[in-house]
Enzyme design. Structure first.
Site, PDB file in Angstrom:
ATOM      1  N   GLU A   1       0.802  -1.230   0.000  1.00 53.15           N
ATOM      2  CA  GLU A   1       0.000   0.000   0.000  1.00 53.15           C
ATOM      3  C   GLU A   1       0.832   1.275   0.000  1.00 53.15           C
ATOM      4  O   GLU A   1       0.538   2.207   0.736  1.00 53.15           O
ATOM      5  CB  GLU A   1      -0.924   0.020   1.230  1.00 53.15           C
ATOM      6  CG  GLU A   1      -1.933  -1.076   1.195  1.00 53.15           C
ATOM      7  CD  GLU A   1      -2.759  -1.137   2.480  1.00 53.15           C
ATOM      8  OE1 GLU A   1      -3.961  -1.379   2.370  1.00 53.15           O
ATOM      9  OE2 GLU A   1      -2.205  -0.954   3.575  1.00 53.15           O
TER      10      GLU A   1
HETATM   11  C1  NGO Z   1      -3.962  -4.731   4.694  1.00 53.13           C
HETATM   12  C2  NGO Z   1      -3.035  -3.579   4.996  1.00 53.13           C
HETATM   13  C3  NGO Z   1      -2.865  -3.355   6.502  1.00 53.13           C
HETATM   14  C4  NGO Z   1      -4.205  -3.401   7.209  1.00 53.13           C
HETATM   15  C5  NGO Z   1      -4.910  -4.707   6.898  1.00 53.13           C
HETATM   16  C6  NGO Z   1      -6.263  -4.799   7.569  1.00 53.13           C
HETATM   17  C7  NGO Z   1      -1.838  -5.350   4.320  1.00 53.13           C
HETATM   18  C8  NGO Z   1      -0.738  -6.218   3.921  1.00 53.13           C
HETATM   19  N1  NGO Z   1      -1.805  -4.037   4.413  1.00 53.13           N
HETATM   20  O1  NGO Z   1      -3.046  -5.832   4.679  1.00 53.13           O
HETATM   21  O2  NGO Z   1      -2.238  -2.126   6.714  1.00 53.13           O
HETATM   22  O3  NGO Z   1      -4.010  -3.301   8.592  1.00 53.13           O
HETATM   23  O4  NGO Z   1      -5.076  -4.890   5.520  1.00 53.13           O
HETATM   24  O5  NGO Z   1      -6.947  -5.962   7.300  1.00 53.13           O
END
Ligand code: NGO
Length: 526
Positions: free
Chosen positions: A334
């Protein structure tokens, strides 16, 4: 009197064990209104590669000793001591650990030549003379001991039914992750989780140590990270951080239980806590406020600044020194506030830093669309609706030699709500009931990815909505047991109708360990 009562308890428990063994087969007697309870060798979780009930039981009682060989290495003795500790409480027996080959009791045998047992496999054989645990490695003996725990009654001395288990794991990496960044948790709670997980043969603990909301591990080179950046969390609580000593202690505790710690410093995104601590890490030199919300994808390290690379070199260097395990996880998910070209350039350098410190990179699967370095491990966290091109990049990387850890968000994420009634948790990947979290095959999950490219599975617990031990354990249990089985048991053993009975049979154990698990309606709990 106590001895007498114990002896009586042994006899009664033995009777129960024998009748259970006899009930194994077509004449299993159903409980009123419930499915038949599986016999001891059939209720083992994760299900072993092979298990057979046969012959008379071993009476586990006041005279039982744990026996290591006369010339056994110190590590075997440690495995014996830990097993004794684990069995003493529930059984109420003294269980001294003694040396020597001859005599009954529980024998721990290291057989270096037993190649078929691999790095973690074991054999467990029970006859009226005793229980023999055989493995090629101490790790294998430890896993054998965990199987033995499940063959014994939850409370009191009892009998181990006669039989043999020969068992090896399907995947080398069987992990769980916990996010101590969104909400801070002390090392004590993480140790408790290690104990809970290790009994189901999970061998990796990934700790998500940093995120926008908090930096949780002290670094001598950048002390404000933990002191300032750690003093907060989602919702505005006080947060906290681990000292290096506490982290070392956790790593050692896990290692004694054959659990390898994989620490994660998430970058180049998810770094607001670091930027808030040191303005020099931002491109404009201004430190942002600390963050207590739950949005993702808004922060980035400054890719064009040399100071950024001194920072990651020093921080990852300290972490590498503290971590005996093979891996450093560098996040990479992300990075929406980092342009794609910058992301790739940054990840190139971050991967070089990890290599320079002698570790192997693990990163979330977004790295597949940049330039994963040779040997880098990718952790897939997509879901059924993930774009085909994104999946294809992971499959291509896997085929090109990058081992893949599977954590599909709509199956393996422990922070997804079970259903609409679950109080904590998120639902962005949908609800994940117990049956759904178990019912997939890691070996054939990503179309086109050969099983040989799958390093294993991992169940992450993100903590945006999880602030207490009770919520943590409610979300993890019982789903993490299913992940443990997916990681360990052969593909041929994966079968929901049988699994739900094995899972149901764990209820008294979870209760005895004071784990507030979710009593999923699709499981006929004992
Ligand atoms: C995503 C995000 C995290 C969140 C999570 C919540 C990943 C790998 N990045 O997973 O920052 O906390 O979802 O479910």
């Amino acid at each position: 009197m106590r001895v007498l009562r114990r002896a009586l308890g042994t006899l009664l428990a033995l009777g129960a064990a024998i009748s259970c063994t006899a009930a194994h087969g077509d004449d299993a007697r159903p409980h009123a209104g419930r499915a038949p309870a599986p016999a001891p060798y059939e209720r083992l979780l994760p299900r072993p590669a092979s298990a057979r009930a046969e012959g008379a039981p071993y009476a586990f009682g006041a005279g039982t000793v744990i026996r290591t060989g006369t010339s056994a290495p110190e590590e075997v003795r440690r495995v014996g001591e830990l097993l004794a500790e684990q069995l003493r409480g529930p059984s109420g027996l003294p269980l001294p650990v003694v040396e020597g080959e001859e005599g009954g009791g529980i024998r721990l045998r290291l057989e270096r030549g037993a190649g078929e047992l691999g790095a973690e496999g074991y054999r467990l054989t029970t006859t009226p003379a005793g229980v023999t645990l055989t493995a090629r490695t101490p790790a294998g003996l430890f896993h054998a001991g965990q199987t033995l725990r499940q063959l014994l009654p939850v409370r009191g001395p009892g009998g181990v039914p006669g039989g043999t288990v020969t068992d090896v794991p399907r995947f080398a990496y069987r992990g769980a992750m916990v996010d101590v960044a969104r909400h801070f948790f002390p090392v004590e709670q993480v140790k408790r989780y290690v104990d809970q997980l290790a009994q189901y043969k999970i061998n990796t603990l990934h700790v998500h140590l940093t995120d926008d909301q908090g930096w949780r591990l002290a670094a001598d080179s950048w002390p404000r990270l933990a002191e300032y950046g750690g003093a907060g969390e989602v919702g505005g609580g006080p947060g906290g951080h681990w000292t290096k000593e506490e982290y070392r202690d956790l790593v050692a505790y896990a290692a004694e239980r054959y659990v390898e710690v994989v620490p994660e410093i998430d970058m180049p995104g998810h770094v607001n806590a670091a930027l808030a601590s040191y303005g020099e890490l931002t491109c404009d030199g201004k430190a942002p406020e600390r963050y207590t919300g739950t949005k993702v994808g808004f922060s980035s390290l400054c890719v064009g600044k040399e100071r950024t690379y001194e920072f990651i070199d020093q921080v990852l260097g300290e972490l590498a020194e503290l971590t005996p395990g093979r891996y450093l996880h560098i996040g990479g998910d992300e990075a929406r506030a980092t342009p794609a070209a910058d992301y790739a350039a940054f990840m190139d350098r971050a991967q070089q830093v990890v290599a320079r410190h002698g570790k192997t990179v693990v990163a979330w699967h977004q790295l597949a669309s940049a330039r994963p370095a040779p040997g880098a491990v990718l952790q897939y966290w997509g879901h059924d609706r993930t774009a085909a091109a994104e999946k294809a990049a992971v499959v291509a990387a896997g085929k090109a030699g990058h081992p893949v850890i599977l954590s599909p968000a709509d199956r393996a994420y422990l922070d997804m709500k079970y259903d609409a009634a679950t109080k904590p948790g998120l639902a962005w990947a949908g609800y994940v009931p117990v049956q759904r979290s178990y019912s997939w095959d890691p070996g054939s999950y990503l179309a086109g990815l050969p099983e040989s490219a799958v390093l294993g599975v991992e169940a992450p617990l993100w903590t945006e909505t999880i602030a207490t031990r009770a919520d943590w354990e409610l979300m993890a249990f019982p789903r993490v047991l299913g992940l443990a089985e997916l990681g360990w048991s052969p593909a041929s053993a994966l079968d929901w109708p049988a699994y739900r009975l094995r899972l149901a049979a764990q209820a008294p154990r979870l209760t005895a360990q004071h784990i507030p698990y979710y009593r999923a309606p699709e499981v006929p709990w004992e």
